[in-house]
Design an enzyme around this catalytic site. Structure first.
Site, PDB file in Angstrom:
ATOM      1  N   ASN A  10       3.949   1.729   1.441  1.00 41.75           N
ATOM      2  CA  ASN A  10       4.611   0.688   1.306  1.00 41.75           C
ATOM      3  C   ASN A  10       4.915  -0.261   1.820  1.00 41.75           C
ATOM      4  OD1 ASN A  10       6.673   2.709   1.960  1.00 41.75           O
ATOM      5  ND2 ASN A  10       7.724   1.435   0.620  1.00 41.75           N
ATOM      6  N   GLU A  15       6.501  -3.430   2.392  1.00 40.97           N
ATOM      7  CA  GLU A  15       7.225  -4.693   2.165  1.00 40.97           C
ATOM      8  C   GLU A  15       7.531  -6.626   2.707  1.00 40.97           C
ATOM      9  OE1 GLU A  15      11.558  -2.981   3.018  1.00 40.97           O
ATOM     10  OE2 GLU A  15      11.460  -1.277   1.080  1.00 40.97           O
ATOM     11  N   GLU A  19       1.134   4.142  -3.835  1.00 41.41           N
ATOM     12  CA  GLU A  19       0.779   4.362  -4.999  1.00 41.41           C
ATOM     13  C   GLU A  19      -0.733   3.338  -5.081  1.00 41.41           C
ATOM     14  OE1 GLU A  19       3.767   4.662  -4.600  1.00 41.41           O
ATOM     15  OE2 GLU A  19       4.646   5.235  -6.940  1.00 41.41           O
TER      16      GLU A  19
HETATM   17  N1  THU Z   1       7.964   2.734  -3.257  1.00 38.32           N
HETATM   18  C1  THU Z   1       6.856   3.132  -4.224  1.00 38.32           C
HETATM   19  O1  THU Z   1       6.475   3.244  -2.646  1.00 38.32           O
HETATM   20  N2  THU Z   1       6.874   3.601  -4.702  1.00 38.32           N
HETATM   21  C2  THU Z   1       7.327   3.799  -5.800  1.00 38.32           C
HETATM   22  O2  THU Z   1       6.954   4.938  -6.490  1.00 38.32           O
HETATM   23  C3  THU Z   1       8.901   3.320  -5.731  1.00 38.32           C
HETATM   24  C4  THU Z   1       9.396   2.695  -4.678  1.00 38.32           C
HETATM   25  C5  THU Z   1       9.098   1.820  -2.444  1.00 38.32           C
HETATM   26  C6  THU Z   1       9.280   0.050  -2.493  1.00 38.32           C
HETATM   27  C7  THU Z   1      10.236  -0.388  -1.750  1.00 38.32           C
HETATM   28  O3  THU Z   1       8.971  -0.713  -0.175  1.00 38.32           O
HETATM   29  C8  THU Z   1      10.730   0.712  -1.381  1.00 38.32           C
HETATM   30  O4  THU Z   1       9.834   2.087  -2.242  1.00 38.32           O
HETATM   31  C9  THU Z   1      11.698   0.795  -1.944  1.00 38.32           C
HETATM   32  O5  THU Z   1      12.121   0.438  -3.748  1.00 38.32           O
END
Ligand code: THU
Length: 134
Positions: free
Chosen positions: A40, A42, A53
């Site tokens: 992930n 940000e 994903e």
């Molecule tokens: N996040 C994911 O990477 N996948 C998900 O299915 C749920 C949320 C991440 C996005 C963000 O960086 C952090 O988790 C908190 O929401």
């Protein structure tokens, strides 16, 4: 299955999540044996954040792979139960993966569950739904 979860954990360690401090990792296993990681990412303008994903799937597609090349995906996060993919990722998985493809959900405590893309988002919107569009 354990091996792919370990690969997802490698991606989890690569998280760029300075705002939520919540890491997520994903690992795609392709039919040719290739593994593609996603983490992930940000951005300070939060809406631009990319989930793990989606990072993995967009990376695979960018490398020329398509849904028929994908064997399965594992996703991991530091959650109480096996991580639950967000709605946006469920929609993306329903388009970029075969609906019968396996999705392994895991957490850092060793809990895991396996289900299919179709189980994650029943009654999903698809290109078929646009056939009556103008
Ligand atoms: N996040 C994911 O990477 N996948 C998900 O299915 C749920 C949320 C991440 C996005 C963000 O960086 C952090 O988790 C908190 O929401």
């Amino acid at each position: 299955m354990e091996k792919l979860i370990q690969e997802a954990k490698i991606a989890y360690m690569r998280t760029y999540s300075p705002y939520s401090k919540f890491g997520v990792g994903a690992a795609l296993l392709l039919k040719d044996g290739t593994i593609i990681h996603g983490t992930n990412i940000e951005i300070s303008s939060f809406g631009l954040t990319n989930c793990a994903e989606r990072s993995a799937l967009f990376s695979a597609y960018s490398q020329g792979y398509r849904k028929e090349d994908i064997e399965k995906i594992a996703i991991i996060g530091n959650t109480e139960k096996p991580i639950s993919p967000c709605g946006a990722c469920r929609q993306v998985m329903s388009e970029l993966m075969d609906l019968d493809c396996e999705v392994i959900l895991a957490n850092l405590s060793g809990d895991k569950m396996t289900l299919k893309v179709r189980d994650l988002l029943p009654y999903h919107f698809s290109s078929e739904d646009m056939k009556y569009g103008k």
